[in-house]
Design a protein around this motif. Sequence first.
Motif, short mmCIF file in Angstrom:
data_model
loop_
_atom_site.label_atom_id
_atom_site.label_comp_id
_atom_site.label_asym_id
_atom_site.label_seq_id
_atom_site.Cartn_x
_atom_site.Cartn_y
_atom_site.Cartn_z
N LEU A 1 0.36 5.85 0.38
CA LEU A 1 -0.25 6.49 -0.66
C LEU A 1 -1.34 7.41 0.31
CD1 LEU A 1 -1.87 3.15 -2.52
CD2 LEU A 1 -0.49 4.66 -3.82
N LYS A 2 -1.22 8.90 -0.12
CA LYS A 2 -2.42 9.71 -0.02
C LYS A 2 -3.38 10.17 -1.21
CE LYS A 2 1.33 11.73 2.93
NZ LYS A 2 2.77 11.05 2.35
N ASP A 3 -4.04 9.86 -0.87
CA ASP A 3 -5.69 10.27 -2.14
C ASP A 3 -5.30 8.89 -3.32
OD1 ASP A 3 -5.48 13.71 -1.62
OD2 ASP A 3 -6.52 12.84 -0.81
N PRO A 4 -4.91 7.82 -3.74
CA PRO A 4 -4.34 6.86 -3.89
C PRO A 4 -5.38 7.05 -5.51
CG PRO A 4 -5.45 5.86 -2.40
CD PRO A 4 -5.43 6.96 -1.93
N VAL A 5 -4.52 7.52 -6.28
CA VAL A 5 -5.55 6.90 -7.73
C VAL A 5 -4.86 5.42 -8.33
CG1 VAL A 5 -5.69 9.18 -8.06
CG2 VAL A 5 -3.91 8.56 -8.46
N THR A 6 -5.83 5.31 -9.57
CA THR A 6 -5.13 3.52 -10.49
C THR A 6 -5.23 4.19 -11.48
OG1 THR A 6 -5.95 2.45 -8.49
CG2 THR A 6 -5.57 1.47 -10.57
N PHE B 1 0.46 -1.01 -0.39
CA PHE B 1 -0.37 0.33 0.10
C PHE B 1 0.69 1.36 0.09
CE2 PHE B 1 -3.98 -1.99 0.35
CZ PHE B 1 -3.70 -3.14 0.75
N SER B 2 2.13 1.07 -0.60
CA SER B 2 2.92 2.47 -0.74
C SER B 2 3.10 2.88 -2.18
CB SER B 2 3.97 1.48 -0.13
OG SER B 2 4.33 1.72 1.08
N CYS B 3 3.58 4.01 -1.61
CA CYS B 3 3.68 5.00 -3.46
C CYS B 3 4.83 4.31 -4.19
CB CYS B 3 3.18 5.86 -3.67
SG CYS B 3 3.34 7.35 -5.11
N SER B 4 4.77 3.80 -4.97
CA SER B 4 6.38 4.01 -5.75
C SER B 4 6.96 4.91 -5.80
CB SER B 4 6.71 2.95 -6.40
OG SER B 4 6.17 3.20 -7.86
N LYS C 1 -9.91 9.60 -7.62
CA LYS C 1 -9.79 8.79 -6.21
C LYS C 1 -9.63 7.14 -5.88
CE LYS C 1 -9.75 9.70 -1.35
NZ LYS C 1 -9.90 10.53 -0.23
N ASN C 2 -9.55 6.43 -5.89
CA ASN C 2 -9.55 5.26 -5.53
C ASN C 2 -10.04 4.86 -4.34
OD1 ASN C 2 -9.41 2.48 -5.24
ND2 ASN C 2 -8.30 1.69 -7.24
N THR C 3 -11.39 5.50 -4.77
CA THR C 3 -12.08 5.47 -3.37
C THR C 3 -11.64 3.96 -2.20
OG1 THR C 3 -13.56 6.12 -3.67
CG2 THR C 3 -14.79 5.38 -1.46
N MET C 4 -11.57 2.66 -3.09
CA MET C 4 -11.82 1.66 -2.26
C MET C 4 -9.61 1.60 -1.57
SD MET C 4 -12.22 -2.42 -3.13
CE MET C 4 -13.67 -2.28 -3.51
N LEU C 5 -9.23 1.98 -2.25
CA LEU C 5 -8.10 1.66 -1.48
C LEU C 5 -7.84 2.98 -0.69
CD1 LEU C 5 -4.95 1.30 -4.11
CD2 LEU C 5 -5.15 -0.25 -2.92
N ALA C 6 -8.43 3.95 -1.16
CA ALA C 6 -8.58 4.99 0.28
C ALA C 6 -8.68 4.55 1.49
CB ALA C 6 -9.07 6.47 -0.67
N VAL C 7 -9.77 3.97 1.60
CA VAL C 7 -10.51 3.39 3.07
C VAL C 7 -9.33 2.32 3.16
CG1 VAL C 7 -12.25 1.57 3.84
CG2 VAL C 7 -12.65 3.66 2.49
N LEU C 8 -8.98 0.95 2.21
CA LEU C 8 -7.94 0.02 2.86
C LEU C 8 -7.03 1.04 3.61
CD1 LEU C 8 -7.63 -2.44 0.94
CD2 LEU C 8 -9.13 -2.73 2.41
N VAL C 9 -6.03 2.03 3.01
CA VAL C 9 -5.07 2.86 3.84
C VAL C 9 -5.77 2.63 5.21
CG1 VAL C 9 -3.48 4.55 3.25
CG2 VAL C 9 -4.05 3.22 1.67
N GLU C 10 -6.74 3.89 5.33
CA GLU C 10 -7.10 3.87 6.22
C GLU C 10 -7.36 3.44 7.48
OE1 GLU C 10 -6.42 8.05 5.44
OE2 GLU C 10 -7.00 7.08 7.81
#
Length: 574
Positions: free
Chosen positions: A22-27, A13-16, A69-78
């Motif tokens: 990830l902050k405000d993740p996007v895919t 769950f880290s930004c490469s 914004k990838n809402t699912m990823l954002a929830v998982l990171v939180e």
Amino acid sequence: MAQKGVQLDRETFSCSICLDLLKDPVTIPCGHSYCMNCIKSFWDEEDKKKIYSCPQCRRNFTSRPLLEKNTMLAVLVEELKKTGLQAAPADHCYAGPEDVACDFCTGRKMKAFKSCLFCLASYCEKHLQPHYDVAPLKKHKLVEPSKKLQENICFRHDEVMKMFCRTDQQSICYLCPVDEHKGHDTVSAAAERTERQRELEVSRQNIQQRIQDREKDVSRQNIQQRIQDREKDVKLLQQEVEAINQSADQTVEHSEKIFTELIHLIQKRSSDVKQQIRSQQETEVSRVKELEEKLEQEITELKRKDAELKQLSHTEDHIQFLHNYPSLSALSESTDSSSINIRPLSYFEDVTAAVSEVRDKLQDILREEWTNISLTVTEVDVLLSDPHTEPKTREGFLKYSREITLDPNTAHKQLLLSEENRKIIAMNQQQSHSNHPDRFTEWFQVLSRESLTGRCYWEVERKGIGVYLAVTYKNIKRSGNECAFGRNDKSWALECDTKSYTFWYNNYKTPVPGLPSSRVGVYLDHRAGILSFYSISETMTLLHRVQTTFTQPLYAGLWLYSDYGNKAEFINLK
């Protein structure tokens, strides 16, 4: 194993790009995810190439993908943050080959935060904490992380070296004075450091003083050098003033001489014409006088003959009448009066008309060439700054504005000129233009009456589907395809239609970006070889600039698309 699993989850769950969670993740379309700001910044750098790629798989995208914004990823990171994942150290917290590692960490070692000169060990922030909390440890000397701590251990006694032997000039431990350094001048390392520190400060002060002295010397030298440079500049300027005055005086002298020669030439031609007129006058008057004398003699003879006949008519002697009649009735040959052709008040008027025509032609030549002479005088520039710097504002351009009129003798026969020859309109029928060798016969083109040298600026207002704005040498052809502006090496033209701009030179076209506007400005610096075109609206936007070498005076030109009602006008900017 649990710790290893947490690290794996963090990496997942880290930004490469930033290597953080990830902050405000996007895919993006290839499936990889990034912080929104990270991928935006990455693609901002690729804007110049107009090719956007994924930092991981390097897949290219022809256009910049939209980011949501990838809402699912954002929830998982939180959720992962709430479980303590954020406490796990990032990779950059671990010690690498070049870093000082914590001596107390087990497994993968953390970077050292401080080294202790008393413990001769290095600590990460976690293991250093006792040095802040435990009273005895608070007295230890902490320094920046060091890999050379073992150099502080005496290799003979395996003790920390806290003393210094002045005799041998080396660090020693407290046991060394008992054997190897017995009887030597020894002091504590702190005392020796204090003494050396004092010497160091003195050395630094000496160095600083020498630097200041050198700087003063350099400053003094710089001032002297600047004085010498300015004196040279003043001398050059004085020489320049002298050269300007000398050149101006010589030019005035030569100009006066040339104009005097011109005046003398005109006076001589005036004298020749006057002499020719007087000679012709004398000849004609002499002929008239001669004819007049003949006529007067004939009149006298006729009057005498008339008196004799009158007297004979009164003779009463018939025999005498008949005897004298044959000799008196015979008349001498009369002068032929039919050769006398009287032209009232029109003897030398044709000469006056011819002289007037010469005057008009001279006035046209002087009017045309005087602009060149005047501009050449004003172009004398001895400024220290670059005299060919292009203006930055429209007000700056307007200082070089030129009033341009069109030459009717060059206009195509289907062009109607108006607004004091500043405006042209494409017509369906030919206009009443006389034949002239300067007239364009192939395309709807026209040239300016004025030649352009020096720095000039003008603006053209257009209406219709298209027009070419051009500058050209006067010796451009007037017929055939090669006479078209921009289709030869004698003219430069910007084509303006309703959708785009195109620059033409020597039959090579260059697309010009920019939104079409109804008004276009043209700037010419003849000496510098600069030709620029600007879109004029609420702002002034550069469309295209040419840098070349102009070898002849230029003339402004317009070329209309051959559609009825298409028009263009040189705007009066004065």
